[in-house]
Every structure is written in structure tokens, then in C-alpha cells.
Scaffold this motif. Structure first.
Motif, PDB file in Angstrom:
ATOM      1  N   ARG A  95       0.809  -1.200   0.000  1.00 56.65           N
ATOM      2  CA  ARG A  95       0.000   0.000   0.000  1.00 56.65           C
ATOM      3  C   ARG A  95       0.853   1.265   0.000  1.00 56.65           C
ATOM      4  NH1 ARG A  95      -4.583   1.870   4.380  1.00 56.65           N
ATOM      5  NH2 ARG A  95      -6.341   1.470   3.044  1.00 56.65           N
ATOM      6  N   TRP A  96       1.874   1.261   0.812  1.00 57.21           N
ATOM      7  CA  TRP A  96       2.628   2.497   1.011  1.00 57.21           C
ATOM      8  C   TRP A  96       4.080   2.443   0.544  1.00 57.21           C
ATOM      9  CZ3 TRP A  96       0.237   1.824   6.378  1.00 57.21           C
ATOM     10  CH2 TRP A  96      -1.042   2.381   6.410  1.00 57.21           C
ATOM     11  N   GLY A  97       4.528   1.328   0.089  1.00 53.33           N
ATOM     12  CA  GLY A  97       5.922   1.260  -0.316  1.00 53.33           C
ATOM     13  C   GLY A  97       6.870   1.348   0.871  1.00 53.33           C
ATOM     14  N   ASN A  98       7.996   1.972   0.647  1.00 55.52           N
ATOM     15  CA  ASN A  98       9.031   1.993   1.679  1.00 55.52           C
ATOM     16  C   ASN A  98       8.771   3.036   2.760  1.00 55.52           C
ATOM     17  OD1 ASN A  98      10.134   0.166  -0.054  1.00 55.52           O
ATOM     18  ND2 ASN A  98      11.939   1.370  -0.561  1.00 55.52           N
ATOM     19  N   ARG A  99       7.545   3.215   3.124  1.00 54.07           N
ATOM     20  CA  ARG A  99       7.237   4.165   4.199  1.00 54.07           C
ATOM     21  C   ARG A  99       7.340   3.429   5.527  1.00 54.07           C
ATOM     22  NH1 ARG A  99       3.582   8.124   2.668  1.00 54.07           N
ATOM     23  NH2 ARG A  99       3.848   8.826   4.798  1.00 54.07           N
ATOM     24  N   TRP A 100       8.565   3.152   5.898  1.00 53.01           N
ATOM     25  CA  TRP A 100       8.808   2.246   7.024  1.00 53.01           C
ATOM     26  C   TRP A 100       8.217   2.745   8.331  1.00 53.01           C
ATOM     27  CZ3 TRP A 100       9.643  -1.724   4.411  1.00 53.01           C
ATOM     28  CH2 TRP A 100      10.482  -1.728   3.303  1.00 53.01           C
ATOM     29  N   SER A 101       8.367   4.008   8.567  1.00 54.90           N
ATOM     30  CA  SER A 101       7.856   4.518   9.846  1.00 54.90           C
ATOM     31  C   SER A 101       6.336   4.457   9.883  1.00 54.90           C
ATOM     32  CB  SER A 101       8.340   5.940  10.082  1.00 54.90           C
ATOM     33  OG  SER A 101       7.808   6.799   9.111  1.00 54.90           O
ATOM     34  N   LYS A 102       5.715   4.663   8.735  1.00 54.52           N
ATOM     35  CA  LYS A 102       4.251   4.581   8.677  1.00 54.52           C
ATOM     36  C   LYS A 102       3.801   3.139   8.906  1.00 54.52           C
ATOM     37  CE  LYS A 102       0.363   6.105   5.804  1.00 54.52           C
ATOM     38  NZ  LYS A 102      -0.227   7.038   6.785  1.00 54.52           N
ATOM     39  N   ILE A 103       4.508   2.215   8.277  1.00 52.62           N
ATOM     40  CA  ILE A 103       4.192   0.800   8.477  1.00 52.62           C
ATOM     41  C   ILE A 103       4.399   0.423   9.937  1.00 52.62           C
ATOM     42  CG2 ILE A 103       4.912  -1.555   7.890  1.00 52.62           C
ATOM     43  CD1 ILE A 103       5.619  -0.467   5.075  1.00 52.62           C
ATOM     44  N   ALA A 104       5.467   0.944  10.512  1.00 48.69           N
ATOM     45  CA  ALA A 104       5.789   0.602  11.900  1.00 48.69           C
ATOM     46  C   ALA A 104       4.714   1.075  12.870  1.00 48.69           C
ATOM     47  CB  ALA A 104       7.146   1.198  12.280  1.00 48.69           C
ATOM     48  N   GLN A 105       3.977   2.095  12.474  1.00 47.05           N
ATOM     49  CA  GLN A 105       2.891   2.574  13.342  1.00 47.05           C
ATOM     50  C   GLN A 105       1.847   1.499  13.583  1.00 47.05           C
ATOM     51  OE1 GLN A 105       1.852   6.250  11.111  1.00 47.05           O
ATOM     52  NE2 GLN A 105       2.020   7.252  13.091  1.00 47.05           N
ATOM     53  N   TYR A 106       1.734   0.597  12.637  1.00 53.57           N
ATOM     54  CA  TYR A 106       0.724  -0.450  12.753  1.00 53.57           C
ATOM     55  C   TYR A 106       1.268  -1.714  13.415  1.00 53.57           C
ATOM     56  CZ  TYR A 106      -2.236   2.406   9.846  1.00 53.57           C
ATOM     57  OH  TYR A 106      -2.999   3.437   9.377  1.00 53.57           O
ATOM     58  N   LEU A 107       2.521  -1.688  13.748  1.00 58.01           N
ATOM     59  CA  LEU A 107       3.116  -2.834  14.427  1.00 58.01           C
ATOM     60  C   LEU A 107       3.730  -2.357  15.733  1.00 58.01           C
ATOM     61  CD1 LEU A 107       4.018  -3.499  11.054  1.00 58.01           C
ATOM     62  CD2 LEU A 107       4.084  -5.636  12.297  1.00 58.01           C
ATOM     63  N   PRO A 108       2.922  -2.189  16.736  1.00 62.09           N
ATOM     64  CA  PRO A 108       3.403  -1.651  18.000  1.00 62.09           C
ATOM     65  C   PRO A 108       4.605  -2.408  18.544  1.00 62.09           C
ATOM     66  CG  PRO A 108       1.030  -1.826  18.024  1.00 62.09           C
ATOM     67  CD  PRO A 108       1.497  -2.507  16.770  1.00 62.09           C
ATOM     68  N   GLY A 109       5.593  -1.658  18.932  1.00 57.09           N
ATOM     69  CA  GLY A 109       6.777  -2.277  19.493  1.00 57.09           C
ATOM     70  C   GLY A 109       7.843  -2.569  18.452  1.00 57.09           C
ATOM     71  N   ARG A 110       7.439  -2.547  17.208  1.00 55.29           N
ATOM     72  CA  ARG A 110       8.418  -2.761  16.137  1.00 55.29           C
ATOM     73  C   ARG A 110       8.908  -1.413  15.637  1.00 55.29           C
ATOM     74  NH1 ARG A 110      10.064  -7.905  16.709  1.00 55.29           N
ATOM     75  NH2 ARG A 110       8.320  -9.368  16.567  1.00 55.29           N
ATOM     76  N   THR A 111      10.160  -1.348  15.295  1.00 48.48           N
ATOM     77  CA  THR A 111      10.722  -0.098  14.807  1.00 48.48           C
ATOM     78  C   THR A 111      10.777  -0.104  13.289  1.00 48.48           C
ATOM     79  OG1 THR A 111      12.993  -0.897  14.788  1.00 48.48           O
ATOM     80  CG2 THR A 111      12.155  -0.015  16.872  1.00 48.48           C
ATOM     81  N   ASP A 112      10.821   1.089  12.756  1.00 52.50           N
ATOM     82  CA  ASP A 112      10.926   1.182  11.299  1.00 52.50           C
ATOM     83  C   ASP A 112      12.195   0.498  10.815  1.00 52.50           C
ATOM     84  OD1 ASP A 112      12.556   3.020  12.504  1.00 52.50           O
ATOM     85  OD2 ASP A 112      12.139   4.648  11.125  1.00 52.50           O
ATOM     86  N   ASN A 113      13.236   0.609  11.636  1.00 52.41           N
ATOM     87  CA  ASN A 113      14.503  -0.022  11.262  1.00 52.41           C
ATOM     88  C   ASN A 113      14.348  -1.538  11.147  1.00 52.41           C
ATOM     89  OD1 ASN A 113      17.134   0.752  10.570  1.00 52.41           O
ATOM     90  ND2 ASN A 113      17.934   0.013  12.537  1.00 52.41           N
ATOM     91  N   GLU A 114      13.645  -2.097  12.094  1.00 47.81           N
ATOM     92  CA  GLU A 114      13.467  -3.543  12.120  1.00 47.81           C
ATOM     93  C   GLU A 114      12.654  -4.014  10.906  1.00 47.81           C
ATOM     94  OE1 GLU A 114      11.739  -4.762  15.774  1.00 47.81           O
ATOM     95  OE2 GLU A 114      12.531  -6.788  15.636  1.00 47.81           O
ATOM     96  N   ILE A 115      11.612  -3.273  10.616  1.00 51.51           N
ATOM     97  CA  ILE A 115      10.766  -3.634   9.474  1.00 51.51           C
ATOM     98  C   ILE A 115      11.545  -3.490   8.171  1.00 51.51           C
ATOM     99  CG2 ILE A 115       8.694  -2.974   8.208  1.00 51.51           C
ATOM    100  CD1 ILE A 115       7.556  -2.120  10.973  1.00 51.51           C
TER     101      ILE A 115
END
Length: 329
Positions: A95-115
Motif C-alpha cells: 500500500r505504502w511502499g518503503n514508508r517504514w515509519s508509517k508501516i511501523a505505526q501499525y506494528l506496535p513495538g516494532r521499529t521502522d529499522n526492524e521492518i
DNA sequence: AAACTGCTCAACCGCGTAAGC
DNA sequence: GGCTTACGCGGTTGAGCAGTT
């Protein structure tokens, strides 16, 4: 590892600014971690450059911020990416491509770096194996029509197994972890609360999964698919996680608000928060594009017996499926 | 046992943007 | 409006580890 900060002036001469004297880089030491944790516990986070100086850390503010957000935060979740998280990452990246921080918002506790690391090391690897670009239509279709449905099947299977196999446990039960040094950590205080908060905010929380897939039991840490999957949340504790845990259990950074969220700031309610039910069933949902998970034929093994989703997926059978898929386009 | 290879992930870097003056 | 500073994001790197030869 210690490097002197150096800059060149207009003549190319190496000079050393006061701020850069003894500036450290590279891996953080336990002492540095403790200093940062301690400082933030007492003063809060933000103003990272001055924080670094005030805490006596010979690090850049940037480095301190990164260390805190990606590693030392008490609610950072470590361990393998769960099946639900994998599914969510695949979908949200579509949906959003490499918008890691946005994706990370939906995975509590996970960081954008990790994703981001997950995507680069696991997902892109498979694109490489298939000799197609990770952003190509073929690979996206393979993810959508092969990979993701199989993940859903696995999640369902894990939920079913948990329902059949384990007695319902209290959500407030203590999770005890003993490390190699026989130090025991009880996750019945702040972190357990934060775990519950995670599950509550998690887009694909086990409770939601159960509701959507016919399960009827209430969610508990023990019957969660987190526990049932190969993920090791709660069973794999990094040294620094132990440090943080120990610190928060014994030195006490207690959040007294009643919503059990140790720091609500970390998980702001996302405005366009997704409903997983919608994702699965709604015509406007994320998976609405002619994708019917329930009718997918589970003919091909999604995983190997060792439970490794990734290594087992791109087997001969699935490669053939992928081939058929691309041939028909 | 040593050398090699591949993988993972913590950490760094550069850039864009927001906020404050 | 222009400048500076701080922050956050995405891309990249490299140390360390595990597996293989």
C-alpha cells in the motif's frame, strides 16, 4: 571504539571542534545504555543533542535518539517477526511502499529499522531468487496470491492449535524468563502491561484473528499466535533488553495511568487505522482485489516442517505456481 | 581447524522538513 | 523571508555470527 570527531576547514586542515572531542561511534556499551536510560527516566526524552551532553554521553544526539527508539525503549518488542506481522508488513508495503515509519505505526513495538531490515533481508531475497524486481507486478502478485494467503492459513492453523491445545490462561499471568545466568525476569509488571497494550493496539491481534477466523477463545499471551509461531517474544531476551527490563523492574519507571500503556506517546492512535476484518472481507478492504483467502486451495506447502516460512515458501511447487501465475498474465 | 560465504541487524549517513528566532 | 537547529525518515554500511566447504 572511539573516534575523534574531525572536520576540515576551508584550507583542508583537520581541525577539531569542541563538541566533537572524544565523540564516540559504533556499538553502545552497557554503561552508555544505563546512562541514557537513567537520564530519560528522570528527565524524559527529546532535545537529543542537549540530552546527550547532559547525560554525559559522548555521542551525538542523533545516535542517542536512535539507540533509545530502536533498542532501549521499554516497549520495544524484540524477537522474530510473527506471522501476523509478516502479513501486515507485506500488505502495508504494498500500500505504502518503503514508508517504514508509517508501516511501523501499525506494528506496535516494532521499529521502522526492524521492518526495513526484515524487508531487505527476507522479502527482497525472494525477489532476487525469482529473478524479478521486488517492485515488479509479478512479485507483487506472487506475494498477494501465494505468500499472503499462505500466511493467513498458517495464522489460522496456529490459532486452531492454540485453541485445542492450551488451557485459557489469565491475561495477568506472570511470564517468567530465566536467562543464561539464571537471572529471572518476571514479566508481570510494566512490560506485561505493555504487552497487553500491544495486543490491544495491534492491528492483527490474536483476538482479532480469532474473531475473524472462527475462533472463540479470548486472547491470552499463552494462546496467542505470537507464542504459537516461531517468534520468540518473551523467550528470546537480548542482553540489553534484559538490562532495560531489569532497570524498569527494579529501578522503577512506573507509569500510573490506568490504560496500562507505559507510554501512550509511542502509539498514537493512527487516524486511518485499519480494521483487519475490513481488510479481509470488505469490498473496499485491503485484500479486496479478488482475493478470497477462505477459498484458496492449500495445496502447496507454505512452510517446511521446521516452521520456517521463508525458506519453505519458494520450493519447487510454489515456484511452478509462480510460473503459472506469471504465464497467465 | 581454518577459510570462506552469506545473513542479520545495529548503527551511521544524508537529506528533507518543521520549528523557532 | 531567511537562517539555524532539531528531528525524523529512508538508504546504506559493516561487524559479528552461523553455516558451509
Amino acid at each position: 571504539m572511539e573516534v575523534k570527531g574531525r572536520v576540515s576547514n576551508s584550507t583542508g586542515t583537520i581541525v577539531q571542534s569542541e563538541d566533537e572531542i572524544d565523540l564516540r561511534r559504533g556499538p553502545w556499551t552497557v554503561d552508555e545504555d544505563l546512562a541514557l536510560i537513567n537520564y530519560i527516566a528522570n528527565h524524559g526524552e527529546g532535545r537529543w543533542n542537549s540530552l546527550a551532553r547532559s547525560a554525559g554521553l559522548k555521542r551525538t544526539g542523533k545516535s542517542c535518539r536512535l539507540r533509545w527508539l530502536n533498542y532501549l525503549r521499554p516497549d520495544v518488542r524484540r524477537g522474530n517477526i510473527t506471522l501476523e506481522e509478516q502479513l501486515l508488513i507485506l500488505e502495508l508495503h504494498g500500500r505504502w511502499g518503503n514508508r517504514w515509519s508509517k508501516i511501523a505505526q501499525y506494528l506496535p513495538g516494532r521499529t521502522d529499522n526492524e521492518i526495513k531490515n526484515y524487508w531487505r533481508t527476507r522479502v527482497q531475497k525472494h525477489a532476487k531468487q525469482l529473478k524479478c524486481d521486488v517492485n515488479s507486478k509479478q512479485f507483487k502478485d506472487a506475494m498477494r496470491y501465494l505468500w499472503m494467503p499462505r500466511l493467513v492459513e498458517r495464522i489460522q492453523a496456529a490459532a486452531a492449535t492454540a485453541t485445542a491445545g492450551s488451557p485459557t490462561a489469565s491475561a495477568s499471568a506472570t511470564t517468567t524468563i530465566t536467562n543464561n545466568n539464571n537471572t529471572t525476569y518476571n514479566y508481570n509488571n510494566n512490560l506485561n502491561n505493555s504487552f497487553e497494550v500491544h495486543s490491544g493496539n495491534m492491528m492483527l491481534s490474536p483476538a482479532i484473528m480469532n474473531n475473524n477466523f472462527g475462533g472463540s477463545q479470548s486472547y491470552t499471551p499463552e494462546n496467542s499466535s505470537t507464542g504459537a509461531s516461531s517468534d520468540s517474544f518473551g523467550t528470546q531476551v537480548s542482553p540489553v533488553s534484559e538490562l532495560t527490563q531489569d532497570y524498569y523492574n527494579n529501578v522503577t519507571v512506573v507509569n500510573s495511568n490506568n490504560n496500562n500503556n507505559p507510554n501512550p506517546d509511542y502509539y498514537p492512535q493512527v487516524q486511518d487505522q485499519l480494521s483487519f476484518l475490513d481488510c479481509i472481507t470488505s469490498p473496499s478492504g485491503l485484500f479486496s482485489q479478488q482475493l478470497d483467502f477462505q477459498s484458496m486451495e492449500p495445496n502447496t506447502p507454505w512452510i517446511q516442517s521446521n516452521g520456517d516460512t521463508y525458506n519453505g515458501f519458494w520450493n519447487v511447487e510454489n515456484m511452478l505456481l509462480f510460473q503459472q501465475l506469471t504465464d497467465n498474465m
